[in-house]
Design a protein around this motif. Structure first.
Motif, PDB file in Angstrom:
ATOM      1  N   PRO A 102       0.544   4.835  -6.332  1.00  0.00           N
ATOM      2  CA  PRO A 102      -0.439   4.282  -7.272  1.00  0.00           C
ATOM      3  C   PRO A 102      -1.691   5.146  -7.369  1.00  0.00           C
ATOM      4  O   PRO A 102      -1.997   5.943  -6.468  1.00  0.00           O
ATOM      5  N   LYS A 162      -5.044  -2.855  -0.907  1.00  0.00           N
ATOM      6  CA  LYS A 162      -5.384  -3.639  -2.091  1.00  0.00           C
ATOM      7  C   LYS A 162      -6.292  -4.777  -1.660  1.00  0.00           C
ATOM      8  O   LYS A 162      -6.338  -5.157  -0.487  1.00  0.00           O
ATOM      9  N   ALA A 198       3.144   2.246 -10.909  1.00  0.00           N
ATOM     10  CA  ALA A 198       3.868   3.102  -9.955  1.00  0.00           C
ATOM     11  C   ALA A 198       4.764   2.295  -9.031  1.00  0.00           C
ATOM     12  O   ALA A 198       5.773   2.804  -8.530  1.00  0.00           O
ATOM     13  N   VAL A 222      -6.297   0.570  -4.209  1.00  0.00           N
ATOM     14  CA  VAL A 222      -5.431   0.732  -5.381  1.00  0.00           C
ATOM     15  C   VAL A 222      -5.271  -0.616  -6.077  1.00  0.00           C
ATOM     16  O   VAL A 222      -5.551  -1.678  -5.512  1.00  0.00           O
ATOM     17  N   ASP A 266      -0.479  -1.668 -10.405  1.00  0.00           N
ATOM     18  CA  ASP A 266      -0.229  -0.303 -10.859  1.00  0.00           C
ATOM     19  C   ASP A 266       1.254  -0.133 -11.196  1.00  0.00           C
ATOM     20  O   ASP A 266       2.121  -0.534 -10.410  1.00  0.00           O
ATOM     21  N   PRO A 311       6.389   4.516  -4.029  1.00  0.00           N
ATOM     22  CA  PRO A 311       5.351   4.350  -5.054  1.00  0.00           C
ATOM     23  C   PRO A 311       4.104   5.158  -4.729  1.00  0.00           C
ATOM     24  O   PRO A 311       3.723   5.308  -3.566  1.00  0.00           O
TER      25      PRO A 311
END
Length: 319
Positions: free
Chosen positions: A158, A191, A115, A109, A113, A156
């Motif tokens: 994302p 990530k 989110a 992700v 983002d 969250p």
């Protein structure tokens, strides 16, 4: 056909049911029976949600107040193993002569983002308003939102960009005879920072991740199985109609809620726009019928008059 089947976490532990292993096992057995029927004529890749399960593990963290709580990415990995093993076992019971394999998968992700600043993904059990208020006092870092008449924790969610285990999945699927379980909970969120992978405190929407997976493995169809027989134009409204067949553009025109059918329709539409032959949304028990266009809602690039509905008799009969 190569079919990706996305199964919601609430189908494994249904709303209001006790968060017990025996209950989860029985629901998984029911799901496995339906998936095994589909697998008689198609190669299946199964993905599943994990909202109730990851929420339960998060609550278990609280029993060890002197230990730093495990982050959501680690909890997501635990649910992949727990749910994956149960599905693999039950599918083997229904398909004793078939190969079944569970693969732990990570989903990349974007750390920027939006989110992360607006959590909206429900995880864990449902609470009353009073219980929710008490939990917020104990866990000031949590966010809780209304989910119908109940309240649930939100985290969250994302957008997924890449399934990191894709080459391995392609290798497994190239045999043509392996049922693969992967992408549990949308995949373990990670990530990439300065070239290195790190876990992310988030939960990825399994329907969106399933769309990415289906697109990138070259699946023919994406089935999103849920607790409704078909997509309704106005759920709960007496004037609502159940959709039999429609194009992505026509499905978009109904503006389905982001809190319910919206992400499922978005993923189904996206897969067809990516070049997939068809998407289907419908009841868990009718997976084999949905792929044949005999039940559920089918989405294709080209449909006569853009949309077809079930008749009132078919609606009343539940197809």
């Amino acid at each position: 056909m190569l079919v990706v089947v996305a199964l919601g976490g609430n189908a494994i532990l249904q709303r209001g049911e006790p968060l017990e292993c025996s209950v989860q096992r029985e629901n998984i057995r029911t799901a496995a029976r339906s998936i095994a029927k589909l697998a008689e004529n198609h190669q299946v890749v199964l993905t599943h949600g994990n909202g109730p399960q990851v929420g339960l593990l998060a609550l278990m963290n609280e029993a060890y107040s002197d230990v730093a709580p495990y982050p959501l990415d680690a909890l997501g990995a635990q649910t992949q193993g727990m749910i994956g093993f149960m599905f693999e076992q039950e599918l083997r019971n229904f398909m004793p002569d078939r190969k079944v394999c569970t693969v732990s998968t990570q989903t990349l992700v974007d750390p920027q983002d939006p989110a992360f600043s607006d959590p909206d993904k429900f995880v864990g059990p449902v609470y009353s308003k009073q219980q929710a208020e008490e939990l917020l006092k104990k866990n000031p870092g949590w966010a809780i939102k209304a989910d119908g008449k109940y309240f649930r924790r939100v985290v969250p969610s994302p957008m997924p960009s890449e399934i990191l285990e894709l080459p391995s999945l392609r290798h497994l699927l190239s045999s043509g005879d392996i049922t693969v379980i992967c992408g549990g909970g949308g995949g373990i969120p990670v990530k990439r920072i300065n070239g290195k992978l790190e876990g992310v405190e988030a939960v990825i929407d399994k329907d969106r991740a399933s769309r990415v997976l289906a697109r990138d493995i070259g699946a023919d169809a994406l089935l999103i199985l849920t607790d409704v027989a078909a997509v309704a134009t106005q759920y709960g409204d007496p004037a609502s109609q159940d959709i039999r067949l429609a194009t992505p553009d026509k499905m978009d025109s109904f503006g389905f809620s982001a809190g319910s059918m919206g992400p499922k329709v978005e993923a189904a539409n996206g897969f067809v726009r990516d070049g997939g032959k068809l998407s289907g949304i419908g009841s868990l028990e009718q997976a084999a019928e949905i792929i044949e266009g005999l039940a559920g809602t089918t989405i294709k690039a080209e449909v006569e008059n853009e949309i077809q509905y079930y008749s009132s008799i078919e609606q009343a009969a539940g197809f």
